[in-house]
Design a protein around this motif. Structure first.
Motif, PDB file in Angstrom:
ATOM      1  N   MET A   1       0.757  -0.968  -0.013  1.00 35.05           N
ATOM      2  CA  MET A   1       0.006  -0.075  -0.098  1.00 35.05           C
ATOM      3  C   MET A   1       0.806   1.221   0.181  1.00 35.05           C
ATOM      4  O   MET A   1       1.938   1.377   0.611  1.00 35.05           O
ATOM      5  CB  MET A   1      -0.790   0.037   1.197  1.00 35.05           C
ATOM      6  N   THR A   2       0.382   2.384  -0.705  1.00 35.34           N
ATOM      7  CA  THR A   2       1.077   3.495  -0.800  1.00 35.34           C
ATOM      8  C   THR A   2       0.385   4.722   0.093  1.00 35.34           C
ATOM      9  O   THR A   2      -0.916   4.697  -0.245  1.00 35.34           O
ATOM     10  CB  THR A   2       1.452   3.755  -2.248  1.00 35.34           C
ATOM     11  N   LEU A   3       1.111   5.248   0.885  1.00 37.54           N
ATOM     12  CA  LEU A   3       0.469   6.379   1.508  1.00 37.54           C
ATOM     13  C   LEU A   3       0.997   7.700   0.770  1.00 37.54           C
ATOM     14  O   LEU A   3       1.938   8.100   0.887  1.00 37.54           O
ATOM     15  CB  LEU A   3       0.801   6.398   3.029  1.00 37.54           C
ATOM     16  N   VAL A   4      -0.139   8.663   0.403  1.00 37.07           N
ATOM     17  CA  VAL A   4       0.099   9.694  -0.479  1.00 37.07           C
ATOM     18  C   VAL A   4      -0.275  10.889   0.516  1.00 37.07           C
ATOM     19  O   VAL A   4      -1.361  10.883   0.884  1.00 37.07           O
ATOM     20  CB  VAL A   4      -0.410   9.785  -1.647  1.00 37.07           C
ATOM     21  N   LEU A   5       0.697  11.662   1.228  1.00 36.12           N
ATOM     22  CA  LEU A   5       0.285  12.728   1.968  1.00 36.12           C
ATOM     23  C   LEU A   5       0.673  14.146   1.323  1.00 36.12           C
ATOM     24  O   LEU A   5       1.537  14.464   0.932  1.00 36.12           O
ATOM     25  CB  LEU A   5       1.108  12.704   3.360  1.00 36.12           C
ATOM     26  N   TRP A   6      -0.605  14.767   1.172  1.00 38.16           N
ATOM     27  CA  TRP A   6      -0.563  16.252   0.391  1.00 38.16           C
ATOM     28  C   TRP A   6      -0.510  17.237   1.433  1.00 38.16           C
ATOM     29  O   TRP A   6      -1.151  17.358   2.371  1.00 38.16           O
ATOM     30  CB  TRP A   6      -1.797  16.327  -0.141  1.00 38.16           C
ATOM     31  N   ASP A   7       0.432  18.221   1.199  1.00 37.99           N
ATOM     32  CA  ASP A   7       0.363  19.553   1.617  1.00 37.99           C
ATOM     33  C   ASP A   7      -1.024  20.124   1.116  1.00 37.99           C
ATOM     34  O   ASP A   7      -1.269  19.705   0.086  1.00 37.99           O
ATOM     35  CB  ASP A   7       1.587  20.550   1.224  1.00 37.99           C
ATOM     36  N   VAL A   8      -1.584  21.333   1.769  1.00 34.63           N
ATOM     37  CA  VAL A   8      -2.572  21.789   1.331  1.00 34.63           C
ATOM     38  C   VAL A   8      -2.285  23.059   0.639  1.00 34.63           C
ATOM     39  O   VAL A   8      -2.694  23.319  -0.609  1.00 34.63           O
ATOM     40  CB  VAL A   8      -3.627  21.930   2.413  1.00 34.63           C
ATOM     41  N   ASP A   9      -2.091  24.140   1.219  1.00 35.02           N
ATOM     42  CA  ASP A   9      -1.637  25.642   0.685  1.00 35.02           C
ATOM     43  C   ASP A   9      -0.754  25.606  -0.133  1.00 35.02           C
ATOM     44  O   ASP A   9       0.354  25.132  -0.119  1.00 35.02           O
ATOM     45  CB  ASP A   9      -1.580  26.638   1.834  1.00 35.02           C
ATOM     46  N   GLN A  10      -0.963  26.106  -1.269  1.00 31.79           N
ATOM     47  CA  GLN A  10      -0.150  26.171  -2.630  1.00 31.79           C
ATOM     48  C   GLN A  10       0.325  24.806  -3.223  1.00 31.79           C
ATOM     49  O   GLN A  10       1.049  24.858  -4.137  1.00 31.79           O
ATOM     50  CB  GLN A  10       1.083  27.072  -2.150  1.00 31.79           C
ATOM     51  N   ARG A 159      -1.166   6.563  12.183  1.00 27.18           N
ATOM     52  CA  ARG A 159      -2.526   6.689  12.092  1.00 27.18           C
ATOM     53  C   ARG A 159      -2.852   5.839  10.747  1.00 27.18           C
ATOM     54  O   ARG A 159      -4.237   5.117  10.989  1.00 27.18           O
ATOM     55  CB  ARG A 159      -3.106   8.290  11.657  1.00 27.18           C
ATOM     56  N   ALA A 160      -2.310   5.796   9.626  1.00 31.24           N
ATOM     57  CA  ALA A 160      -2.448   4.958   8.625  1.00 31.24           C
ATOM     58  C   ALA A 160      -2.628   3.718   8.891  1.00 31.24           C
ATOM     59  O   ALA A 160      -3.529   2.747   8.578  1.00 31.24           O
ATOM     60  CB  ALA A 160      -1.537   5.325   7.634  1.00 31.24           C
ATOM     61  N   GLU A 161      -1.434   3.081   9.544  1.00 26.40           N
ATOM     62  CA  GLU A 161      -1.486   1.702   9.944  1.00 26.40           C
ATOM     63  C   GLU A 161      -2.543   1.301  11.143  1.00 26.40           C
ATOM     64  O   GLU A 161      -2.851   0.168  11.046  1.00 26.40           O
ATOM     65  CB  GLU A 161       0.052   1.274  10.690  1.00 26.40           C
ATOM     66  N   ALA A 162      -2.801   2.216  11.880  1.00 30.24           N
ATOM     67  CA  ALA A 162      -3.910   1.999  12.967  1.00 30.24           C
ATOM     68  C   ALA A 162      -5.195   1.663  12.159  1.00 30.24           C
ATOM     69  O   ALA A 162      -6.160   0.831  12.557  1.00 30.24           O
ATOM     70  CB  ALA A 162      -4.087   3.165  13.899  1.00 30.24           C
ATOM     71  N   VAL A 163      -5.462   2.263  10.985  1.00 31.31           N
ATOM     72  CA  VAL A 163      -6.860   2.287  10.334  1.00 31.31           C
ATOM     73  C   VAL A 163      -6.636   1.114   9.340  1.00 31.31           C
ATOM     74  O   VAL A 163      -7.518   0.335   9.176  1.00 31.31           O
ATOM     75  CB  VAL A 163      -6.951   3.739   9.755  1.00 31.31           C
ATOM     76  N   TYR A 164      -5.664   0.987   8.572  1.00 33.85           N
ATOM     77  CA  TYR A 164      -5.449   0.295   7.500  1.00 33.85           C
ATOM     78  C   TYR A 164      -4.592  -0.960   7.804  1.00 33.85           C
ATOM     79  O   TYR A 164      -4.700  -1.900   6.933  1.00 33.85           O
ATOM     80  CB  TYR A 164      -4.900   0.911   6.311  1.00 33.85           C
ATOM     81  N   GLY A 165      -3.924  -0.923   8.820  1.00 30.69           N
ATOM     82  CA  GLY A 165      -3.214  -2.330   9.170  1.00 30.69           C
ATOM     83  C   GLY A 165      -1.826  -2.053   8.697  1.00 30.69           C
ATOM     84  O   GLY A 165      -1.227  -1.005   8.220  1.00 30.69           O
ATOM     85  N   PRO A 166      -0.850  -3.105   9.362  1.00 31.01           N
ATOM     86  CA  PRO A 166       0.537  -3.027   9.218  1.00 31.01           C
ATOM     87  C   PRO A 166       0.784  -2.796   7.616  1.00 31.01           C
ATOM     88  O   PRO A 166       0.236  -3.519   6.753  1.00 31.01           O
ATOM     89  CB  PRO A 166       1.146  -4.110   9.677  1.00 31.01           C
ATOM     90  N   GLY A 167       1.857  -1.902   7.263  1.00 36.66           N
ATOM     91  CA  GLY A 167       2.141  -1.895   5.912  1.00 36.66           C
ATOM     92  C   GLY A 167       1.339  -0.754   5.016  1.00 36.66           C
ATOM     93  O   GLY A 167       1.762  -0.331   3.981  1.00 36.66           O
ATOM     94  N   ALA A 168       0.379  -0.050   5.748  1.00 35.30           N
ATOM     95  CA  ALA A 168      -0.262   0.845   4.962  1.00 35.30           C
ATOM     96  C   ALA A 168       0.405   2.141   4.538  1.00 35.30           C
ATOM     97  O   ALA A 168       0.170   2.765   3.654  1.00 35.30           O
ATOM     98  CB  ALA A 168      -1.518   1.309   5.844  1.00 35.30           C
TER      99      ALA A 168
END
Length: 233
Positions: A1-10, A159-168
């Motif tokens: 699984m790939t976690l993509v984390l977006w900045d918001v402003d600009q 948080r991602a691993e807590a919701v989606y499981g190990p390796g998220a």
């Protein structure tokens, strides 16, 4: 699984300086001085930004620390009161909706945010521009979580691993527009796709160590290739 984390402003949107005007106004009122434009370093968290404005307006360190909680509360309240102005004053940045939608349809990809904004103001900004889904804010990290941006990556990954499981959160990719976004990725050993849609030129983002630098996200194939680390179509 790939976690993509977006900045918001600009990176996803431009708030049209609505937020900056709020920061200057509330800091001026808290100190009883006329508001004026102050230095805002791209990529800093809201705690760092408000503290720096208070200091620039004349507060000593102890006073800035004392006033910061009130400043944070007022920022969220005041932005909520003017959130309907954001689409008129601001704009979505090129290609953003298409990239978000395509990643949402890609198996094994989870999208969220890594932003210096407070959680409440993040929700207001994204909702104003219709971007809340498909971003899963339950696994994001916010300026209300930690003061220093590099400390937000472990928060989001946990948080991602807590919701989606190990390796998220393996791998994790950041998408941002500032040198601090790049430094955050470097400090945490994750990939960073930088977009020159903010206040930092492409050459500076490349020199800071971004894995890929894009002018913007208008080229869907190039954006997906950069974010997913795959050859362009």
């Amino acid at each position: 699984m790939t976690l993509v984390l977006w900045d918001v402003d600009q990176t996803l949107l431009d708030a049209g300086a609505v937020d900056r005007e709020l920061w200057f106004a509330l800091c001026g009122e808290l100190l009883g001085v006329p508001p004026r434009p102050a230095t805002v370093v791209p990529g800093r968290t809201i705690r760092q930004i408000l503290r720096a404005i208070l200091r620039e307006y004349g507060a000593d360190e102890a006073t800035a620390d004392r006033l910061l909680p009130a400043a944070l509360r007022q920022e969220a309240t005041r932005l909520a009161a003017v959130a309907d102005r954001l689409p008129d004053r601001g704009r979505l940045l090129p290609g953003v909706p298409a990239v978000l939608d395509e990643l949402a349809a890609t198996p094994g990809v989870v999208q969220s945010v890594l932003t210096g904004n407070q959680r409440a103001t993040t929700e207001l900004k994204l909702a104003a521009f219709g971007l809340a889904p498909p971003l899963d804010l339950a696994v994001g990290a916010f300026g209300s979580d930690r003061e220093h941006r590099p400390e937000l990556v472990p928060v989001a990954r946990a948080r991602a691993e807590a919701v989606y499981g190990p390796g998220a959160a393996t791998p994790t990719v950041l998408v941002g527009d500032s040198r601090l976004d790049v430094q955050t990725a470097r400090d945490n050993g994750v990939r960073i796709v930088a977009v020159a849609t903010g206040f930092t030129p492409a050459a500076e983002l490349a020199a800071a160590g971004a894995d890929v630098v894009l002018t913007d996200l208008a080229d869907l194939d190039a954006a997906l290739a950069a974010i997913l680390s795959r050859p362009a179509a």
